[in-house]
Design a protein around this motif. Structure first.
Motif, PDB file in Angstrom:
ATOM      1  N   GLY A  14       9.601   3.751 -24.519  1.00  0.00           N
ATOM      2  CA  GLY A  14       9.363   5.042 -25.158  1.00  0.00           C
ATOM      3  C   GLY A  14       9.863   6.193 -24.314  1.00  0.00           C
ATOM      4  N   ASP A  15       8.995   7.159 -24.108  1.00  0.00           N
ATOM      5  CA  ASP A  15       9.344   8.365 -23.353  1.00  0.00           C
ATOM      6  C   ASP A  15       9.241   8.084 -21.861  1.00  0.00           C
ATOM      7  N   ARG A  16      10.368   8.029 -21.178  1.00  0.00           N
ATOM      8  CA  ARG A  16      10.388   7.692 -19.765  1.00  0.00           C
ATOM      9  C   ARG A  16       9.812   8.803 -18.888  1.00  0.00           C
ATOM     10  N   HIS A  17       9.469   9.944 -19.472  1.00  0.00           N
ATOM     11  CA  HIS A  17       8.942  11.063 -18.699  1.00  0.00           C
ATOM     12  C   HIS A  17       7.412  11.161 -18.792  1.00  0.00           C
ATOM     13  N   GLN A  18       6.774  10.175 -19.425  1.00  0.00           N
ATOM     14  CA  GLN A  18       5.322  10.127 -19.416  1.00  0.00           C
ATOM     15  C   GLN A  18       4.835   9.760 -18.006  1.00  0.00           C
ATOM     16  N   TYR A  19       3.570  10.039 -17.738  1.00  0.00           N
ATOM     17  CA  TYR A  19       2.906   9.642 -16.486  1.00  0.00           C
ATOM     18  C   TYR A  19       3.688  10.073 -15.238  1.00  0.00           C
ATOM     19  N   PRO A  20       4.117  11.315 -15.108  1.00  0.00           N
ATOM     20  CA  PRO A  20       4.895  11.712 -13.921  1.00  0.00           C
ATOM     21  C   PRO A  20       4.118  11.547 -12.617  1.00  0.00           C
ATOM     22  N   GLN A  21       2.785  11.594 -12.696  1.00  0.00           N
ATOM     23  CA  GLN A  21       1.974  11.483 -11.489  1.00  0.00           C
ATOM     24  C   GLN A  21       1.984  10.071 -10.900  1.00  0.00           C
ATOM     25  N   LEU A  22       2.557   9.090 -11.627  1.00  0.00           N
ATOM     26  CA  LEU A  22       2.597   7.716 -11.128  1.00  0.00           C
ATOM     27  C   LEU A  22       3.988   7.308 -10.650  1.00  0.00           C
ATOM     28  N   SER A  23       4.977   8.127 -10.860  1.00  0.00           N
ATOM     29  CA  SER A  23       6.357   7.747 -10.548  1.00  0.00           C
ATOM     30  C   SER A  23       6.744   8.134  -9.128  1.00  0.00           C
ATOM     31  N   MET A  24       7.952   7.745  -8.743  1.00  0.00           N
ATOM     32  CA  MET A  24       8.477   8.103  -7.427  1.00  0.00           C
ATOM     33  C   MET A  24       8.577   9.605  -7.237  1.00  0.00           C
ATOM     34  N   MET A  32       0.819  -1.206   0.000  1.00  0.00           N
ATOM     35  CA  MET A  32       0.000   0.000   0.000  1.00  0.00           C
ATOM     36  C   MET A  32       0.856   1.260   0.000  1.00  0.00           C
ATOM     37  N   THR A  33       0.475   2.214  -0.827  1.00  0.00           N
ATOM     38  CA  THR A  33       1.081   3.541  -0.792  1.00  0.00           C
ATOM     39  C   THR A  33       0.172   4.463   0.022  1.00  0.00           C
ATOM     40  N   PRO A  34       0.697   5.575   0.535  1.00  0.00           N
ATOM     41  CA  PRO A  34      -0.127   6.476   1.348  1.00  0.00           C
ATOM     42  C   PRO A  34      -1.309   7.084   0.600  1.00  0.00           C
ATOM     43  N   ASP A  35      -1.180   7.247  -0.732  1.00  0.00           N
ATOM     44  CA  ASP A  35      -2.281   7.852  -1.488  1.00  0.00           C
ATOM     45  C   ASP A  35      -3.090   6.835  -2.280  1.00  0.00           C
ATOM     46  N   GLY A  36      -2.708   5.554  -2.197  1.00  0.00           N
ATOM     47  CA  GLY A  36      -3.466   4.510  -2.880  1.00  0.00           C
ATOM     48  C   GLY A  36      -3.052   4.273  -4.316  1.00  0.00           C
ATOM     49  N   THR A  37      -2.289   5.189  -4.909  1.00  0.00           N
ATOM     50  CA  THR A  37      -1.889   5.073  -6.302  1.00  0.00           C
ATOM     51  C   THR A  37      -0.589   4.294  -6.427  1.00  0.00           C
ATOM     52  N   PRO A  38      -0.494   3.348  -7.357  1.00  0.00           N
ATOM     53  CA  PRO A  38       0.747   2.584  -7.509  1.00  0.00           C
ATOM     54  C   PRO A  38       1.915   3.443  -7.974  1.00  0.00           C
ATOM     55  N   ILE A  39       3.117   2.907  -7.806  1.00  0.00           N
ATOM     56  CA  ILE A  39       4.344   3.602  -8.215  1.00  0.00           C
ATOM     57  C   ILE A  39       4.873   2.894  -9.460  1.00  0.00           C
ATOM     58  N   ILE A  40       4.653   3.523 -10.600  1.00  0.00           N
ATOM     59  CA  ILE A  40       4.999   2.929 -11.892  1.00  0.00           C
ATOM     60  C   ILE A  40       5.946   3.867 -12.622  1.00  0.00           C
ATOM     61  N   GLY A  41       7.097   3.346 -13.031  1.00  0.00           N
ATOM     62  CA  GLY A  41       7.955   4.168 -13.863  1.00  0.00           C
ATOM     63  C   GLY A  41       9.403   4.208 -13.447  1.00  0.00           C
ATOM     64  N   PRO A  42      10.122   5.190 -13.945  1.00  0.00           N
ATOM     65  CA  PRO A  42      11.577   5.260 -13.731  1.00  0.00           C
ATOM     66  C   PRO A  42      11.933   5.671 -12.314  1.00  0.00           C
ATOM     67  N   THR A  43      13.150   5.342 -11.932  1.00  0.00           N
ATOM     68  CA  THR A  43      13.726   5.757 -10.654  1.00  0.00           C
ATOM     69  C   THR A  43      14.918   6.669 -10.962  1.00  0.00           C
ATOM     70  N   PRO A  44      15.578   7.223  -9.954  1.00  0.00           N
ATOM     71  CA  PRO A  44      16.785   8.021 -10.225  1.00  0.00           C
ATOM     72  C   PRO A  44      17.914   7.238 -10.898  1.00  0.00           C
ATOM     73  N   LEU A  45      17.850   5.904 -10.844  1.00  0.00           N
ATOM     74  CA  LEU A  45      18.817   5.086 -11.578  1.00  0.00           C
ATOM     75  C   LEU A  45      18.275   4.881 -12.992  1.00  0.00           C
ATOM     76  N   SER A  46      19.057   5.207 -13.988  1.00  0.00           N
ATOM     77  CA  SER A  46      18.542   5.372 -15.348  1.00  0.00           C
ATOM     78  C   SER A  46      17.935   4.118 -15.962  1.00  0.00           C
ATOM     79  N   ASN A  47      18.351   2.933 -15.535  1.00  0.00           N
ATOM     80  CA  ASN A  47      17.825   1.700 -16.137  1.00  0.00           C
ATOM     81  C   ASN A  47      17.003   0.872 -15.155  1.00  0.00           C
ATOM     82  N   LEU A  48      16.529   1.508 -14.094  1.00  0.00           N
ATOM     83  CA  LEU A  48      15.735   0.810 -13.077  1.00  0.00           C
ATOM     84  C   LEU A  48      14.333   1.405 -13.029  1.00  0.00           C
TER      85      LEU A  48
END
Length: 416
Positions: free
Chosen positions: A401-411, A358-374
């Motif tokens: 594709g574009d790793r900067h899509q969906y910023p509202q779902l990332s860390m 569970m995340t505090p806001d209920g939304t999953p964490i999908i996408g890139p991290t500060p490590l470029s290939n993780l």
């Protein structure tokens, strides 16, 4: 592109499948002997597009205090000193404001709607067998306050294009005839006709089969020990069966994702919220549920498989304590015996518990991290199967594709 997916629950499997279909060379690693053996094993069996809501909602703080003194409360907090739990609960309380609730629920509904379309395409193409049913979810209300509170959810459902119908007590009984004896005890319900049901564990086995046929490599009975990184990139996964390298790495290990990433300086705001389930054989079809019922009072779901009933619920904040607590199981028994006392063989009940990430806001964490290939695909809470296919598509978009899509779902939404 060579991709390693860590985790073979419903999130890891759908991620592996979508990445494979996008042309990636995919390998999956899991400590279990086959897919879907942990949180996906005996969950509620719901694919609840319309019921996609964050637990952090207006009124929850006051309800939580009240629940501390109730025998069959949906939330229990084990007395314990934990800095991790304190921080997570503080973040969750901040998200109980109405405006944040609306934003978070809208995000969840967006993923769920995409997932619905994706799963439909998957079933049309491959005819998966997981005892699936498409008869909707009936959210039952025992109190008029619950009917009033659902109005804000109906507005958001309408905005998202999700079909729903507000039912009176008589219509609820018509929808689920097995509830006939509850006449006079219900005030109404919210019917979500597009929700689905099924055995998530069987679904996982089906996706594993598809993946293997498509060339995905699986390494089971393989325990991940750590990741090593250099120059802001992951170099390798170290396991008890040797090292794995790849171009890209995906963490889809549910509640265990947090501990894996912490040594790299990455903190996922995920807490392992413990849930319980029991599975009962159907004893009389006439008095058993036909689809999924969500008892709003107890936050317990009852889902019909072909010849079984899955009863699941509870939220226990107790870290990674996997004991089957008698009091929590008693709540599940209380709900099913109250709603369907003649529909199940109670003496043959099978009990289970698992950890929802569970995340505090209920939304999953999908996408890139500060490590470029993780990348991560985790934190789906109680809605892993509901959001699985949509989350996997989003992840694949980001990886290929574009790793900067969906910023509202990332860390990054947590300042990471």
């Amino acid at each position: 592109m060579k991709v390693v997916v860590m985790g073979s629950g419903v999130i890891g499997l759908t991620s592996a499948w979508m990445l494979n279909q996008a042309g990636c060379d995919v390998t999956v690693i899991d400590r279990q002997s086959r897919a879907g053996e942990e949180t996906s094993f005996a969950n509620a069996g719901q694919i609840s597009y319309g019921y996609s809501s964050p637990w952090a909602a207006p009124g929850i703080p006051l309800k939580a205090i009240k629940w501390l003194f109730e025998q069959h409360a949906p939330l229990k907090i084990k007395p314990m000193v934990s800095r991790e739990l304190f921080i997570w609960m503080t973040q969750m309380l901040r998200n109980c404001q109405l405006e944040r609730y609306r934003v978070n629920k809208a995000r969840m509904l967006t993923i769920a709607t995409r997932s619905q379309k994706s799963l439909k395409r998957l079933n049309q193409t491959h005819k998966l067998d997981y005892q699936g049913r498409q008869k909707g979810t009936l959210q039952l209300f025992r109190h008029t306050q619950q009917l009033q509170a659902v109005e804000k959810d109906m507005a958001l459902l309408a905005e998202a294009g999700t079909r729903f119908e507000l039912l009176d007590a008589k219509q609820c009984l018509n929808q689920e005839p097995g509830l006939a004896h509850m006449q006079g005890e219900l005030v109404g319900g919210l019917y979500l006709p597009d929700d689905e049901t099924g055995d998530c564990h069987l679904f996982c086995q089906e996706i594993q089969r598809l993946c293997e046929e498509a060339g995905v490599q699986f390494h089971f009975n393989t325990r991940i020990q750590r990741l090593t990184a250099s120059h802001q990139r992951v170099c390798a996964i170290h396991t008890d069966a040797g090292d794995f390298t790849a171009d890209t790495f995906v963490v889809a290990m549910g509640s265990y994702s947090k501990a894996l990433l912490e040594p790299l300086g990455l903190t996922l705001p995920i807490y392992p919220v413990k849930g319980y389930s029991l599975t009962l054989p159907v004893s009389d079809d006439q008095y058993a549920p036909s689809s999924t019922i969500m008892d709003e009072t107890y936050k317990v779901a009852l889902t019909r498989f072909d010849d079984r009933i899955r009863v699941a619920g509870m939220a226990e904040l107790a870290g990674f304590d996997d004991k089957l607590t008698a009091k929590r199981l008693a709540t599940l028994n209380h709900v099913v015996s109250n709603l369907f006392p003649r529909g199940a063989a109670f003496e043959q009940a099978q009990y289970w518990s698992g950890f929802r990430p569970m995340t505090p806001d209920g939304t999953p964490i999908i996408g890139p991290t500060p490590l470029s290939n993780l990348f991560t695909n985790t934190g789906h809470g109680t809605l892993g199967w509901t959001m699985a296919c949509g989350s996997a598509e989003i992840l694949t978009d980001l990886v290929t594709g574009d790793r900067h899509q969906y910023p509202q779902l990332s860390m990054s939404r947590y300042g990471k």
